[in-house]
Structures are given as C-alpha cells and as structure tokens.
Design an enzyme around this catalytic site. Structure first.
Site, PDB file in Angstrom:
ATOM      1  N   GLN A 119       0.769  -1.170  -0.160  1.00  0.00           N
ATOM      2  CA  GLN A 119      -0.419   0.375  -0.023  1.00  0.00           C
ATOM      3  C   GLN A 119       0.701   1.594  -0.381  1.00  0.00           C
ATOM      4  O   GLN A 119       2.269   0.786  -0.072  1.00  0.00           O
ATOM      5  CB  GLN A 119      -0.605  -0.019   0.910  1.00  0.00           C
ATOM      6  CG  GLN A 119       0.267  -0.238   2.174  1.00  0.00           C
ATOM      7  CD  GLN A 119      -0.953  -0.607   3.437  1.00  0.00           C
ATOM      8  OE1 GLN A 119      -2.563  -0.780   3.588  1.00  0.00           O
ATOM      9  NE2 GLN A 119       0.501  -1.006   4.905  1.00  0.00           N
TER      10      GLN A 119
ATOM     11  N   HIS B 139      -9.254   2.893  19.030  1.00  0.00           N
ATOM     12  CA  HIS B 139      -8.235   1.738  19.401  1.00  0.00           C
ATOM     13  C   HIS B 139      -8.779   1.286  20.913  1.00  0.00           C
ATOM     14  O   HIS B 139      -8.997  -0.300  20.934  1.00  0.00           O
ATOM     15  CB  HIS B 139      -7.187   2.446  19.260  1.00  0.00           C
ATOM     16  CG  HIS B 139      -6.094   1.728  17.829  1.00  0.00           C
ATOM     17  ND1 HIS B 139      -6.169   2.949  17.939  1.00  0.00           N
ATOM     18  CD2 HIS B 139      -6.209   1.062  17.465  1.00  0.00           C
ATOM     19  CE1 HIS B 139      -5.757   2.426  16.219  1.00  0.00           C
ATOM     20  NE2 HIS B 139      -5.922   1.814  15.905  1.00  0.00           N
TER      21      HIS B 139
ATOM     22  N   ASP C 248       0.362  -0.971  12.622  1.00  0.00           N
ATOM     23  CA  ASP C 248       0.607   0.641  12.788  1.00  0.00           C
ATOM     24  C   ASP C 248       0.832   0.926  14.425  1.00  0.00           C
ATOM     25  O   ASP C 248       1.980   1.333  15.363  1.00  0.00           O
ATOM     26  CB  ASP C 248      -0.373   2.262  12.828  1.00  0.00           C
ATOM     27  CG  ASP C 248      -2.075   1.006  13.318  1.00  0.00           C
ATOM     28  OD1 ASP C 248      -1.955   0.519  14.603  1.00  0.00           O
ATOM     29  OD2 ASP C 248      -2.679   1.393  12.906  1.00  0.00           O
TER      30      ASP C 248
ATOM     31  N   GLU D 230       0.865  -9.066  10.552  1.00  0.00           N
ATOM     32  CA  GLU D 230       0.908  -8.025   9.447  1.00  0.00           C
ATOM     33  C   GLU D 230       1.053  -8.194   7.494  1.00  0.00           C
ATOM     34  O   GLU D 230       2.250  -8.866   7.981  1.00  0.00           O
ATOM     35  CB  GLU D 230       1.111  -6.748  10.143  1.00  0.00           C
ATOM     36  CG  GLU D 230       1.554  -5.452   9.184  1.00  0.00           C
ATOM     37  CD  GLU D 230      -0.046  -4.918   8.437  1.00  0.00           C
ATOM     38  OE1 GLU D 230      -0.191  -4.882   7.738  1.00  0.00           O
ATOM     39  OE2 GLU D 230      -0.403  -4.601   9.525  1.00  0.00           O
TER      40      GLU D 230
ATOM     41  N   ASP E 168      -0.004 -12.950   5.022  1.00  0.00           N
ATOM     42  CA  ASP E 168      -1.638 -12.494   5.363  1.00  0.00           C
ATOM     43  C   ASP E 168      -2.436 -12.974   6.851  1.00  0.00           C
ATOM     44  O   ASP E 168      -2.327 -14.263   6.154  1.00  0.00           O
ATOM     45  CB  ASP E 168      -2.647 -12.979   3.388  1.00  0.00           C
ATOM     46  CG  ASP E 168      -3.694 -12.777   3.745  1.00  0.00           C
ATOM     47  OD1 ASP E 168      -3.756 -11.661   3.340  1.00  0.00           O
ATOM     48  OD2 ASP E 168      -4.344 -13.491   3.167  1.00  0.00           O
ATOM     49  N   ALA E 169      -3.184 -12.799   6.613  1.00  0.00           N
ATOM     50  CA  ALA E 169      -4.314 -12.868   7.576  1.00  0.00           C
ATOM     51  C   ALA E 169      -4.728 -14.150   7.599  1.00  0.00           C
ATOM     52  O   ALA E 169      -4.758 -15.490   8.531  1.00  0.00           O
ATOM     53  CB  ALA E 169      -4.948 -12.224   8.205  1.00  0.00           C
TER      54      ALA E 169
ATOM     55  N   ASP F 275      -8.243  -5.865  13.011  1.00  0.00           N
ATOM     56  CA  ASP F 275      -7.265  -4.409  12.424  1.00  0.00           C
ATOM     57  C   ASP F 275      -7.287  -4.532  11.787  1.00  0.00           C
ATOM     58  O   ASP F 275      -6.263  -4.450  11.794  1.00  0.00           O
ATOM     59  CB  ASP F 275      -6.381  -3.868  13.803  1.00  0.00           C
ATOM     60  CG  ASP F 275      -6.431  -2.461  13.823  1.00  0.00           C
ATOM     61  OD1 ASP F 275      -7.569  -1.910  13.132  1.00  0.00           O
ATOM     62  OD2 ASP F 275      -5.755  -2.019  14.342  1.00  0.00           O
TER      63      ASP F 275
END
Length: 529
Positions: free
Chosen positions: A275, A307, A329, A349, A383-384, A402
């Site tokens: 991204q 959050h 993040d 992530e 990848d989740a 998230d």
C-alpha cells in the site's frame, strides 16, 4: 501465397486488397506484424490494469469499480471494432494514428486521474464525482482504441501474405493473448513495484507509440504518401516528447498532488509492497496523521478512541494470549499491553515496511507507546487469512481483527464466513473476537451483514459503536449475548447498538448482497423474515 496484384504507383495509397510493398520478405513481415500485435496487447492490458488499480485506490469499492471499468471497456472495444471498418482502406496509417492516440491517452491516464482526485476530489455538487466520471471516460476511450486495433491488424497481416482467414485469425489472437499475459504479469511484478503507477503508465505509453510507429513506418512506409509518413512521424515524436516530459516531472507532480490531498505537512511518503503509506505532522507540536492508500487510518487527535473501543471490551476476561490481525501501526498492541496479565502478543501484518516505520519513526513509535520494543510482542509478516489456516487451535484468548474495511480492495476475504471460522478455531473456548466494520451509520447494511456472517461462523455477537459511530462487533464462541463491554483499564464507554436508524439496516440488508462482500457473507437466515 501472395496474391498476384500489381504494386501501387509510387506515392499513391494502395488498394485495400493489394499486397504491401515490404522492405523484407513476406515471412519476416508477417512475424513483425505478429510482434507488433504482441506488444500492443501487452500495453493495452497494462492500461486496463492501471485503471482498475487506480479505481480501487481512489474510491475503495474495488468490486463496483472493477465491474464498471471492465464492462465499459469491453463494450467500447466492440464499438471500436465496428468503427475500424471504415479505416480498412487506409489500415496502415489508421493503425499508426490509433497507436499514437492510445499511447497518449493510456500513458497519461494515471496522472490525469490522480490530478483530478487530488484537486477536485473533495468538491461538492457536479464536480464531486469528477474522478469517477473521468475514470469512465478513460475506460471508454481506451476501450474504443483497443477494439479498433484488431480489425486493422487483421487487414495488415493479410496484406503482407494472403492466407486462409481462420489461420490468420488464429495467429493474430495467439499473439494477442500471449501479449496480454506478459502485460498482465509485468504490471504487478515489474512496473508497479519498480516504477509506481504514474511512471509505469508513462513508460507503457512510450513503448506503445514506439512499437506502433516502427511497425507502420518501417514495414508499410513505402505504401504511405510522403505527407502521411511525415505527419505520422511528427505525431509519434510529439507523443514521445509529452510522455518523456511527464516522466521528468512526475516526482514534482506527485509532491504537489500529495500536498493537495494531505496538506503541506507530509513528512513520510512511501509505496510499500502492499500500500501507499503517508505520515503527516508529528513534529513541532503538530498532530500525527497516518494515511494508508489515501485514507486516514490513525490520527493523534482522537485515534485513542477507536483503539480503546476496539481492544478494551475484548480484554474483559482471560487475556494472557492475544492475537492481533493487521494493526501494523502498533496502536492496537499498545492498548493490549496496558492490561495486566498479558503474557504474549502475536501481530500478523502483511506490510513489513509499515511495521518497520511504526518501530523506527519517532512520532509514530511514541504514539504506539514503543509497543514493538516490548519483549512480549512478536510480529509475523503474512496475510491474515493464510496465516490463520495454519494457526494452532485454541491458542489465543483474544483475537483483535484490526483490518482494512470490508469494502476496500483487501477487505472482502477478511470478512467472510471462512475467515471467521478460522478465527473461531484459533480462539480458546472462553475467548473473544472483535472486528470493526467501518462507518456503521453510513453503511448499516454492511454492518449487519458482518454481524450475520459472524453468527453463520458459530459466534455469538454483541454489536456496539465507538464515540464516532464506527461499527464494532464483539463475538465469542461459547457465551450468549450480551457480552460485557466495560473493559479495563481506561474503561471507555462504548455504546451497545440500539439506534433505530441502524436496527432498520438489519432488515434492509437481509434481501440484498452488499457491494464489496463475497457471497459467503450474505445475511444469515435468522434475519430473513
């Protein structure tokens, strides 16, 4: 076998059925035409993929925009094929003009779309939909030009060496499809990671105009009038000049566009493998903002509200082992680490560069409380969905999803019944799963579709909102709702979802598929009444 037609007079346009006066043997000329088909097909598919990528980036609704771009482009290709019949008598010069126009339009499409998005995307009224309207216009124009290529190339290859129509069509489409394969692979694995969307589109346009001009002027130049040759050469040189000038200025253009989108306070801007990541502020007392693919993901002004509402209710119960899906993040990990009794935290992530930025950037690492420096936190770059397929069973007390919203390009698979089934398998019998769904009051059907999908995966849910009306759902495999929402510490006060404006969305979602979500996330039968 070449038809025994007499060659045309020097300087006169050839008859449509006459053979071309080639500088090479017919067999070599036929190979050169097929090579031109190959290059043009590769460039055409790159333009198409470029529009699809930009559509998903600029609007976020990948399914709808992909459908619009593809359907408009395929329709336009059919119209372009019909229009090209009028150019068959001047197939060579017509093909050269079409390739020059296609190179200019396709090569500059990315910059034009991004410019309109940057400087007109926030306008109201008629101009508010300018990026979408321009995207449709580019899809229509590029489709028309691509559709006009095939009839003209068919005419050219037959003029080189007359052969059975079926064999000619087979050769032509074989070169076309192989070129499309190469273009389709070059875009994600070569052009996008090495050059980016803007430079990659400009380079594709340059290759396109060079190949088209070389084919026409080099192979069929003897059949063109002197005026046609000079005009076509001038057009090709002009297009190459425009594309080259744009390539030289592309860095300045990107900086100006980012300033228009994000303001003058851009501090970090990078394109990762996943991204575009932009950081603004974070120095001299200015608040930090984190943008992912043009969308505000984290704001130091009020980011804690989201959050806290996401993490704290899920931590109400056993929480020694926590799994965070996404959250590169580090802010979800920060909230998890505020609770006593947390022994280990696994963050899964996709974007390793985002995690590195969250670990090393002074402002972002300070905002996430230096969560990645805590020895209890372990990061897995994966990848989740794929990672969950191999995750140990019943290994986590809490799973925090998230992740990107369900309507974004990477979202639908991560909000499917299959995904929630895998997350349920990774939960302990008394564990909890929490997910977010985006703005619930704006898209209530999406919200209730996610809720019903969790039920279909065998989870019981408690829907609630944060203080900004963002939708959140707390789910558990064994407990009957309502689950408790009063997490500690901090004790944010998320609201159990009762507003009539959202409850009505449950019924409206029951009879329709939600754009951007796969069929497995249709409403559960218990809501179909």
């Amino acid at each position: 076998m070449i038809d025994p037609h007499a060659p045309a007079r020097p300087g006169a346009p050839p008859s449509r059925r006459g053979p071309a006066r080639l500088p090479v043997r017919p067999g070599t000329g036929r190979c050169l035409v097929l090579a031109g088909v190959f290059v043009c097909a590769a460039c055409g598919l790159v333009y198409e993929l470029e529009l699809l990528a930009l559509a998903a980036y600029l609007t976020g609704d990948s399914v709808t925009q992909t459908s619009v771009v593809l359907s408009v482009m395929v329709f336009a290709m059919g119209i372009g094929s019909l229009v090209a019949k009028r150019l068959r008598r001047r197939a060579a010069v017509g093909f050269g003009a079409i390739e020059a126009t296609l190179a200019l339009v396709g090569g500059c499409s990315a910059m034009a779309l991004y410019a309109v998005f940057a400087w007109a995307g926030d306008w109201d009224g008629l101009w508010g939909g300018a990026p979408r309207a321009l995207m449709v216009a580019f899809s229509l124009t590029i489709g028309l030009l691509i559709g006009a290529e095939i009839p003209l190339l068919m005419e050219l290859i037959q003029r080189v060496r007359r052969q059975d129509a079926g064999r000619a069509v087979a050769d032509l489409f074989a070169a076309d499809y192989v070129g499309a394969l190469v273009g389709g692979l070059a875009f994600p694995f070569l052009l996008l990671p090495l050059m980016g969307q803007l430079t990659g589109a400009l380079l594709t346009g340059a290759v396109n105009v060079a190949a088209g001009g070389a084919l026409v002027l080099g192979l069929f130049g003897r059949d063109l009038t002197r005026r046609a040759r000079l005009a076509l050469l001038a057009v090709n040189v002009t297009v190459l000049g425009v594309l080259g000038g744009a390539a030289v200025l592309v860095d300045d253009f990107e900086r100006a566009a980012r300033t228009a989108v994000y303001g003058a306070d851009v501090r970090v801007a990078l394109r990762t493998d996943v991204q575009e990541v932009v950081l603004t502020g974070g120095t001299r007392g200015r608040p930090l903002d984190l943008f992912l693919d043009g969308r505000l993901r984290v704001s130091a002004r009020d980011g804690h509200r989201y959050h806290e509402a996401l993490v704290h209710p899920a931590m109400n119960g056993p929480h020694a082992r926590v799994l965070i899906l996404g959250g590169g993040d580090g802010l979800a990990a920060r909230e998890v680490l505020r609770f006593a009794g947390v022994r280990r935290v696994r963050v899964v992530e996709r974007d390793a560069q985002l995690v590195r930025l969250a670990r090393t950037d002074p402002a972002l690492s300070a905002l996430n409380g230096h969560a990645y420096d805590d020895p209890r936190v372990r990061v897995t770059t994966a990848d989740a969905f794929r990672w969950l397929r191999g995750a140990p069973h019943a290994a986590y007390d809490v799973v925090v999803a998230d992740l990107p919203g369900p309507r974004l390009a990477a979202g639908p698979q991560l909000y499917s019944q299959e995904f929630y089934g895998l997350a349920r398998r990774a939960l302990a019998p008394d564990g909890r799963l929490v997910v977010h769904t985006g703005p619930a009051t704006v898209r209530p059907r999406v919200y209730w579709t996610v809720d019903s999908t969790l039920h279909a995966a065998g989870l019981h849910t408690t829907p609630y909102l944060d203080t900004r009306d963002r939708g959140l759902i707390l789910a558990a495999p064994g407990a009957r709702p309502p689950l408790r929402l009063d997490g500690r510490p901090g004790a944010p006060r998320p609201r159990t979802l009762t507003p009539a404006r959202l409850t009505a969305g449950r019924a409206s979602a029951a009879a329709t598929r939600v754009p951007g979500l796969p069929p497995s996330t249709l409403m559960h039968p218990r809501y179909r009444h």
